[in-house]
Design a protein around this motif. Sequence first.
Motif, short mmCIF file in Angstrom:
data_model
loop_
_atom_site.label_atom_id
_atom_site.label_comp_id
_atom_site.label_asym_id
_atom_site.label_seq_id
_atom_site.Cartn_x
_atom_site.Cartn_y
_atom_site.Cartn_z
N ARG A 1 6.74 7.70 4.56
CA ARG A 1 6.28 6.47 5.15
C ARG A 1 6.38 6.57 6.66
O ARG A 1 7.12 7.39 7.19
CB ARG A 1 7.07 5.29 4.59
CG ARG A 1 6.75 5.05 3.12
CD ARG A 1 7.69 4.11 2.42
NE ARG A 1 7.26 3.88 1.04
CZ ARG A 1 7.49 4.69 0.02
NH1 ARG A 1 8.18 5.80 0.22
NH2 ARG A 1 7.05 4.40 -1.19
N MET B 1 0.82 -1.20 0.00
CA MET B 1 0.00 0.00 0.00
C MET B 1 0.86 1.26 0.00
O MET B 1 0.33 2.36 0.02
CB MET B 1 -0.95 -0.01 1.18
CG MET B 1 -0.28 -0.15 2.53
SD MET B 1 -1.52 -0.29 3.81
CE MET B 1 -0.48 -0.51 5.25
N ASN B 2 2.18 1.13 -0.04
CA ASN B 2 3.01 2.32 0.04
C ASN B 2 3.77 2.57 -1.25
O ASN B 2 4.99 2.74 -1.26
CB ASN B 2 3.97 2.21 1.22
CG ASN B 2 4.85 0.97 1.12
OD1 ASN B 2 4.67 0.16 0.23
ND2 ASN B 2 5.82 0.85 2.01
N THR B 3 3.05 2.58 -2.35
CA THR B 3 3.67 2.83 -3.65
C THR B 3 2.93 3.94 -4.38
O THR B 3 1.73 4.16 -4.18
CB THR B 3 3.67 1.57 -4.53
OG1 THR B 3 2.32 1.09 -4.66
CG2 THR B 3 4.54 0.49 -3.93
N SER C 1 -2.53 2.89 8.82
CA SER C 1 -2.01 3.49 7.59
C SER C 1 -0.53 3.79 7.73
O SER C 1 -0.07 4.20 8.81
CB SER C 1 -2.76 4.79 7.28
OG SER C 1 -4.13 4.53 7.10
N ASN C 2 0.23 3.58 6.64
CA ASN C 2 1.67 3.83 6.76
C ASN C 2 2.27 4.51 5.54
O ASN C 2 3.49 4.54 5.38
CB ASN C 2 2.41 2.52 7.05
CG ASN C 2 2.48 1.61 5.85
OD1 ASN C 2 1.85 1.84 4.84
ND2 ASN C 2 3.27 0.55 5.98
N TYR C 3 1.43 5.07 4.67
CA TYR C 3 1.95 5.74 3.48
C TYR C 3 1.17 7.02 3.25
O TYR C 3 -0.06 7.00 3.20
CB TYR C 3 1.82 4.81 2.27
CG TYR C 3 2.33 5.38 0.96
CD1 TYR C 3 1.49 5.48 -0.14
CD2 TYR C 3 3.63 5.84 0.84
CE1 TYR C 3 1.94 6.00 -1.33
CE2 TYR C 3 4.10 6.36 -0.35
CZ TYR C 3 3.24 6.44 -1.43
OH TYR C 3 3.71 6.95 -2.61
#
Lengths: 114, 111
Positions: free
Chosen positions: B51, A99-101, B30-32
């Motif tokens: 992040r 989810m971090n892209t 949530s981390n982004y």
Amino acid sequence: EAQVTQNPRYLITVTGKKLTVTCSQNMNHEYMSWYRQDPGLGLRQIYYSMNVEVTDKGDVPEGYKVSRKEKRNFPLILESPSPNQTSLYFCASRPGRAMNTEAFFGQGTRLTVV
Amino acid sequence: GENVEQHPSTLSVQEGDSAVIKCTYSDSASNYFPWYKQELGKRPQLIIDIRSNVGEKKDQRIAVTLNKTAKHFSLHITETQPEDSAVYFCAVGGSARQLTFGSGTQLTVLP
């Protein structure tokens, strides 16, 4: 060139006439999604897909359908468009399943339903 | 699901001044936290992201700060220029693997 391509860019249609907005990406991304952008409401997710044959509803899925038969394509289908679906639509793709892209957006499709 | 609130909705600053836009979110998993810039008639494009293992990130005139305890993060633009005029969106990468966007901030840099 790495890109997300939507077609058409502009579309005016009449209520009830089925339409499809195409989206294609050439980056081999697993994750694709559709958003609609309305003034004051930001970008709201309609549907998303984490891989071929895997689709899920976003926050505003009513009146829309999607399919993911191939990794590169993610069409948005309006079976019976209504005036409240007049909006600016964006397709986006993201690499991997994390989810971090970063999301890469298409150029947008401005749809008017009369 | 995730709820993202963004403030202010409009912001006008004099050229050379700083601009700050704030977002809060609801999902502690949530981390982004990316920020996108959308120029008139164009698609949103990523300008900076952070992040959750980092509290601050800077890239030339733009910076993002994150407070995970309070569940809010901010975009800071220093020495603003006319080309910074655009709509800015914050977003949150939540546990559902979606990106949830804020409602946007129209930034106008006055010459």
